[in-house]
Design an enzyme around this catalytic site. Sequence first.
Site, PDB file in Angstrom:
ATOM      1  N   TYR A 101       3.280   5.986  -5.859  1.00 43.79           N
ATOM      2  CA  TYR A 101       2.997   5.444  -4.307  1.00 43.79           C
ATOM      3  C   TYR A 101       2.136   4.370  -3.974  1.00 43.79           C
ATOM      4  O   TYR A 101       1.074   4.633  -4.803  1.00 43.79           O
ATOM      5  CB  TYR A 101       2.709   6.928  -3.683  1.00 43.79           C
ATOM      6  CG  TYR A 101       2.173   6.385  -2.194  1.00 43.79           C
ATOM      7  CD1 TYR A 101       2.896   6.534  -1.029  1.00 43.79           C
ATOM      8  CD2 TYR A 101       0.869   6.244  -2.039  1.00 43.79           C
ATOM      9  CE1 TYR A 101       2.342   6.378   0.279  1.00 43.79           C
ATOM     10  CE2 TYR A 101       0.231   5.901  -0.769  1.00 43.79           C
ATOM     11  CZ  TYR A 101       1.142   6.091   0.556  1.00 43.79           C
ATOM     12  OH  TYR A 101       0.672   5.639   1.773  1.00 43.79           O
ATOM     13  N   GLU A 189       4.043   0.454   3.048  1.00 46.41           N
ATOM     14  CA  GLU A 189       4.135   1.518   2.108  1.00 46.41           C
ATOM     15  C   GLU A 189       5.221   1.385   1.193  1.00 46.41           C
ATOM     16  O   GLU A 189       6.152   0.781   1.714  1.00 46.41           O
ATOM     17  CB  GLU A 189       4.534   2.859   2.985  1.00 46.41           C
ATOM     18  CG  GLU A 189       3.986   3.966   2.172  1.00 46.41           C
ATOM     19  CD  GLU A 189       4.134   5.333   3.206  1.00 46.41           C
ATOM     20  OE1 GLU A 189       3.182   5.718   3.932  1.00 46.41           O
ATOM     21  OE2 GLU A 189       5.151   5.746   3.063  1.00 46.41           O
TER      22      GLU A 189
END
Length: 383
Positions: A101, A189
Amino acid sequence: MRLHEYQAKQVFSDAGIPTPASELAGTVDEAVAAAEEIGYPVAVKAQVHVGGRGKAGGIKLVDDAEEAEEAAEAILGMDLKGYTVDRVLVEEAVDFVNELYVGVTMDRGEGKPVAMVSTRGGVNIEEVAEEDPDAIAREHIDPAFGMHPYQARKAVYDAGVDREIARDVASILTTLYQLWDDRDGADAEINPLMVTSDDEVIAADAVFNVDEDALFRQPELQEMEEEGEFAESELDRKADEYGFDYVRLSGNVGIIGNGAGLVMTTLDLVDYYGGEPANFLDVGGGAKADRIANALDMVFSDENVDSVVFNIFGGITRGDEVAKGINQALEQFDEIPKPVVVRLAGTNAAEGMEILNEDLVTVEQTLESAVQRAVDYAEEVEA
Ligand code: GDP
Ligand code: MN
């Protein structure tokens, strides 16, 4: 404003972040053709503005044309958390060994942007953030200096990313921060950032939310908003064009006011007197004649509206100015489409009420009586 995955991937890819080969499709045939061209296996992914599509059944991995057809049939037209899927992204499937991530957002507590890295990417990052916040490495950035290369390396090291890919992940994080900064991002993101067995790092998902107030200086992203929004109603489009704060509601009493608090009060009173508000419409300060005309155009073009109540408090906007605007707007009609009730208070209210043409509108002295009158008119129409 949130970009679709396919749009965010385009932006990321243009900036040099590796993304899988992909094609957008609006029909089953297009989806199968795209899959054939890309080569199997492919992922078929719903393009809607929600997270957690994977868990909700909006993403399917397929190995041949038959499966691609089935997947596209199942996903196109499906309801995903209240959004109807009208397009899918057909994408080269990534054979991954790890899901990372990386993200950039504003840390309001610190008053600084923060760059984040975790080796526990995938569909559960929100849970990780809650249950094990230390599993996400964070590095605060001074926006005046931007992200220093050592900060990207430190975040990647702190997160425990494998050495073989650390340099690539740091480079992607740096690019993501740069994009967030240059393109007025609110959140950026990549989850998952997939790692393959031969140590390639590739963005399998992409999220980019733009600060709405900065959209005017991001023409390219603004264009994406337009092409991405199929569901926007005619009334919402008009409200955008006119620059009004507007929310359509389910009732039949149209409401126009200046100032959010005043409009909210009017909504409450309509409800109190047994009516149902059709909308929230704040024309804002300095409501000159053309703005009043635009506001009337909006409520009149809502077919649910049976009556309209104006609640105007003159401050900087003078009551006589508003009254002239209302007259001018209504004089354009051969027949007023729906009864209009006006309540004016504040600066030059008396002059305003004097000016209002009572052949065109009903003038009421108090807010309560104005709202009651509008509710009555609406009831008469319904009866
Ligand atoms: P989200 O659920 O809306 O965040 O959608 P994502 O694009 O993040 O996909 C969710 C999950 O689907 C990923 O974490 C993967 O496990 C899986 N997935 C998505 N794309 C691929 C792919 O190309 N290959 C494989 N094997 N899995 C994928
Ligand atoms: Mn994701």
